[in-house]
Design a protein around this motif. Structure first.
Motif, PDB file in Angstrom:
ATOM      1  N   GLN A 183      18.196  12.002  49.791  1.00 36.83           N
ATOM      2  CA  GLN A 183      18.065  10.577  50.065  1.00 36.83           C
ATOM      3  C   GLN A 183      19.418   9.916  50.356  1.00 36.83           C
ATOM      4  N   ASN A 184      20.512  10.661  50.129  1.00 38.59           N
ATOM      5  CA  ASN A 184      21.841  10.073  50.259  1.00 38.59           C
ATOM      6  C   ASN A 184      22.474  10.444  51.595  1.00 38.59           C
ATOM      7  N   SER A 185      23.371   9.600  52.051  1.00 37.67           N
ATOM      8  CA  SER A 185      24.083   9.871  53.300  1.00 37.67           C
ATOM      9  C   SER A 185      25.205  10.884  53.091  1.00 37.67           C
ATOM     10  N   LEU A 186      25.761  10.930  51.868  1.00 33.39           N
ATOM     11  CA  LEU A 186      26.848  11.857  51.556  1.00 33.39           C
ATOM     12  C   LEU A 186      26.279  13.116  50.915  1.00 33.39           C
ATOM     13  N   SER A 187      26.468  14.257  51.564  1.00 36.37           N
ATOM     14  CA  SER A 187      25.906  15.514  51.059  1.00 36.37           C
ATOM     15  C   SER A 187      26.910  16.231  50.168  1.00 36.37           C
ATOM     16  N   PRO A 188      26.558  16.514  48.916  1.00 40.18           N
ATOM     17  CA  PRO A 188      27.481  17.198  48.011  1.00 40.18           C
ATOM     18  C   PRO A 188      27.638  18.670  48.365  1.00 40.18           C
ATOM     19  N   LEU A 189      28.668  19.287  47.797  1.00 39.90           N
ATOM     20  CA  LEU A 189      28.885  20.716  47.925  1.00 39.90           C
ATOM     21  C   LEU A 189      28.507  21.403  46.617  1.00 39.90           C
ATOM     22  N   PHE A 190      28.363  22.724  46.701  1.00 37.61           N
ATOM     23  CA  PHE A 190      28.050  23.548  45.533  1.00 37.61           C
ATOM     24  C   PHE A 190      29.045  24.697  45.489  1.00 37.61           C
ATOM     25  N   ALA A 191      29.552  25.001  44.301  1.00 38.01           N
ATOM     26  CA  ALA A 191      30.489  26.119  44.139  1.00 38.01           C
ATOM     27  C   ALA A 191      30.014  26.978  42.971  1.00 38.01           C
ATOM     28  N   PHE A 192      29.701  28.240  43.260  1.00 37.47           N
ATOM     29  CA  PHE A 192      29.151  29.149  42.253  1.00 37.47           C
ATOM     30  C   PHE A 192      29.982  30.424  42.160  1.00 37.47           C
ATOM     31  N   VAL A 193      30.175  30.917  40.945  1.00 41.71           N
ATOM     32  CA  VAL A 193      30.606  32.297  40.751  1.00 41.71           C
ATOM     33  C   VAL A 193      29.398  33.041  40.188  1.00 41.71           C
ATOM     34  N   VAL A 194      28.964  34.074  40.901  1.00 38.15           N
ATOM     35  CA  VAL A 194      27.704  34.750  40.566  1.00 38.15           C
ATOM     36  C   VAL A 194      27.944  36.246  40.411  1.00 38.15           C
ATOM     37  N   TYR A 195      27.482  36.810  39.287  1.00 41.11           N
ATOM     38  CA  TYR A 195      27.476  38.266  39.160  1.00 41.11           C
ATOM     39  C   TYR A 195      26.576  38.845  40.258  1.00 41.11           C
ATOM     40  N   ARG A 196      27.030  39.903  40.914  1.00 40.25           N
ATOM     41  CA  ARG A 196      26.218  40.520  41.977  1.00 40.25           C
ATOM     42  C   ARG A 196      24.838  40.922  41.449  1.00 40.25           C
ATOM     43  N   ALA A 197      24.781  41.337  40.202  1.00 45.81           N
ATOM     44  CA  ALA A 197      23.515  41.806  39.629  1.00 45.81           C
ATOM     45  C   ALA A 197      22.494  40.688  39.468  1.00 45.81           C
ATOM     46  N   VAL A 248      30.387  51.681  43.907  1.00 43.88           N
ATOM     47  CA  VAL A 248      31.612  52.477  43.786  1.00 43.88           C
ATOM     48  C   VAL A 248      32.827  51.554  43.879  1.00 43.88           C
ATOM     49  N   GLY A 249      33.700  51.668  42.902  1.00 44.17           N
ATOM     50  CA  GLY A 249      34.887  50.821  42.867  1.00 44.17           C
ATOM     51  C   GLY A 249      34.648  49.460  42.262  1.00 44.17           C
ATOM     52  N   PHE A 250      33.389  49.172  41.943  1.00 43.82           N
ATOM     53  CA  PHE A 250      33.055  47.882  41.343  1.00 43.82           C
ATOM     54  C   PHE A 250      32.373  48.114  39.991  1.00 43.82           C
ATOM     55  N   GLU A 251      31.054  47.954  39.910  1.00 46.17           N
ATOM     56  CA  GLU A 251      30.369  48.113  38.620  1.00 46.17           C
ATOM     57  C   GLU A 251      30.567  49.501  38.026  1.00 46.17           C
ATOM     58  N   ASP A 252      30.799  50.509  38.876  1.00 45.34           N
ATOM     59  CA  ASP A 252      31.065  51.861  38.366  1.00 45.34           C
ATOM     60  C   ASP A 252      32.315  51.907  37.503  1.00 45.34           C
ATOM     61  N   GLU A 253      33.186  50.919  37.671  1.00 47.13           N
ATOM     62  CA  GLU A 253      34.446  50.891  36.915  1.00 47.13           C
ATOM     63  C   GLU A 253      34.299  50.266  35.536  1.00 47.13           C
ATOM     64  N   GLY A 254      33.096  49.809  35.191  1.00 41.57           N
ATOM     65  CA  GLY A 254      32.859  49.311  33.836  1.00 41.57           C
ATOM     66  C   GLY A 254      32.864  47.804  33.686  1.00 41.57           C
ATOM     67  N   PHE A 255      32.850  47.078  34.808  1.00 42.41           N
ATOM     68  CA  PHE A 255      32.842  45.624  34.777  1.00 42.41           C
ATOM     69  C   PHE A 255      31.744  45.090  35.691  1.00 42.41           C
ATOM     70  N   TYR A 256      31.178  43.937  35.309  1.00 38.34           N
ATOM     71  CA  TYR A 256      30.364  43.187  36.257  1.00 38.34           C
ATOM     72  C   TYR A 256      31.267  42.726  37.393  1.00 38.34           C
ATOM     73  N   ALA A 257      30.850  42.937  38.619  1.00 39.01           N
ATOM     74  CA  ALA A 257      31.542  42.362  39.768  1.00 39.01           C
ATOM     75  C   ALA A 257      30.855  41.041  40.121  1.00 39.01           C
ATOM     76  N   CYS A 258      31.638  40.093  40.603  1.00 39.30           N
ATOM     77  CA  CYS A 258      31.066  38.795  40.940  1.00 39.30           C
ATOM     78  C   CYS A 258      31.610  38.302  42.274  1.00 39.30           C
ATOM     79  N   GLU A 259      30.965  37.278  42.791  1.00 40.31           N
ATOM     80  CA  GLU A 259      31.341  36.725  44.090  1.00 40.31           C
ATOM     81  C   GLU A 259      31.333  35.203  44.015  1.00 40.31           C
ATOM     82  N   PHE A 260      32.165  34.595  44.855  1.00 35.14           N
ATOM     83  CA  PHE A 260      32.202  33.138  44.948  1.00 35.14           C
ATOM     84  C   PHE A 260      31.323  32.697  46.112  1.00 35.14           C
ATOM     85  N   TYR A 261      30.482  31.698  45.867  1.00 30.35           N
ATOM     86  CA  TYR A 261      29.630  31.125  46.899  1.00 30.35           C
ATOM     87  C   TYR A 261      29.916  29.639  47.027  1.00 30.35           C
ATOM     88  N   LEU A 262      29.963  29.176  48.257  1.00 25.26           N
ATOM     89  CA  LEU A 262      30.119  27.762  48.553  1.00 25.26           C
ATOM     90  C   LEU A 262      28.860  27.294  49.261  1.00 25.26           C
TER      91      LEU A 262
END
Length: 281
Positions: A183-197, A248-262
């Motif tokens: 309903q607004n003229s100004l559209s907000p942005l979204f910034a997420f860090v998300v585990y790939r899983a 390989v090179g990500f979750e196999d190394e023992g950590f959750y891998a994550c990504e940034f989304y805009l």
């Protein structure tokens, strides 16, 4: 992947202060906040530079106001952990010490106005007490309707953020906020860090329904946090392999891998895609 297969940290969210939470964070080498801050700091500077007005930010699943604390005071997770647990692990900080720490930081970005939401009442109470937000809202974002006064905040929100919490939220929250935003003229942005899983195609579909798109960082961040157990790692890798995602090179190394989304309006896709790529250089 079913969020129920993720290690349960619920006991640390019912404490009066974030000390127990930060102790777990330290043990699990939780890298999500600092990773997210690398994008959020320049994003907020860009938004403020463009609008020259205070930026209203809604943090979804804010825990103890960790991200707002880091952004308001230009702190790192290491500095926050050091204050609460590293100096003397056997001696808990008093409320007087905690309030003094938050009130006497050298920097406070008054151009940022944070509004926090989480399902933990103690976490929301703490955030308001140490003044790392304008207001905090406690409700179950997966199942409960938006509080009426939060709807008014959403009408003027410039940026929604979620760092590591999106898997607990689900699409219901977004199904509620987009009709308000639209309903607004100004559209907000979204910034997420998300585990790939825990990436949600259902949430992505909500964005598409309202003429938004999700821009993704080029390379996953390898060390979101350590897996709490071999079983957690096995479940995660199995889930990712079912989606044909190479671990390989990500979750196999023992950590959750994550990504940034805009999350951006489709009309802003090209401009903000270039901004995101510039920040990754």
């Amino acid at each position: 992947m079913d969020i129920g297969k993720k290690a349960d940290w619920s006991n640390v969210y019912v404490q009066a202060t974030p000390a127990s939470y930060l102790e777990i964070v330290s043990q699990q080498e939780y890298g999500v906040p600092d990773y997210g801050i690398q994008y959020l700091r320049p994003l907020l500077k860009m938004l403020y530079g463009k609008r020259q007005l205070p930026i209203n930010i809604v943090d979804i699943g804010a825990s103890y106001g960790i991200i707002s604390t880091l952004l308001l005071h230009d702190l790192t997770m290491a500095e926050l952990i050091d204050f609460f647990i590293e100096n003397d692990n056997s001696q808990k900080r008093t409320w007087e010490e905690i309030e003094r720490f938050y009130q006497h930081q050298d920097i406070r970005h008054t151009e940022y106005k944070f509004y926090l939401s989480d399902s933990s009442q103690p976490a929301m109470d703490f955030s308001e007490r140490v003044q790392v937000c304008e207001k905090a809202y406690c409700f179950d974002m997966r199942h409960e309707p938006l509080p009426e006064d939060l709807k008014q905040i959403i009408e003027t929100t410039d940026l929604f953020i979620a760092t590591g919490s999106l898997g607990y939220i689900g699409e219901y929250f977004f199904r509620q906020i987009f009709p308000i935003i639209s309903q607004n003229s100004l559209s907000p942005l979204f910034a997420f860090v998300v585990y790939r899983a825990f990436y949600s195609s259902k949430i992505e579909k909500v964005f598409q329904d309202y003429n938004y798109t999700l821009l993704k960082s080029s390379v996953p961040f390898k060390k979101g946090r350590k897996f709490a157990s071999a079983l957690e790692q096995e479940n995660t890798i199995a889930s990712l392999h079912q989606r044909n995602i190479d671990t390989v090179g990500f979750e196999d190394e023992g950590f959750y891998a994550c990504e940034f989304y805009l999350g951006v309006p489709v009309s802003e896709k090209e401009r903000l895609y270039h901004w995101l790529k510039q920040e990754e250089k």
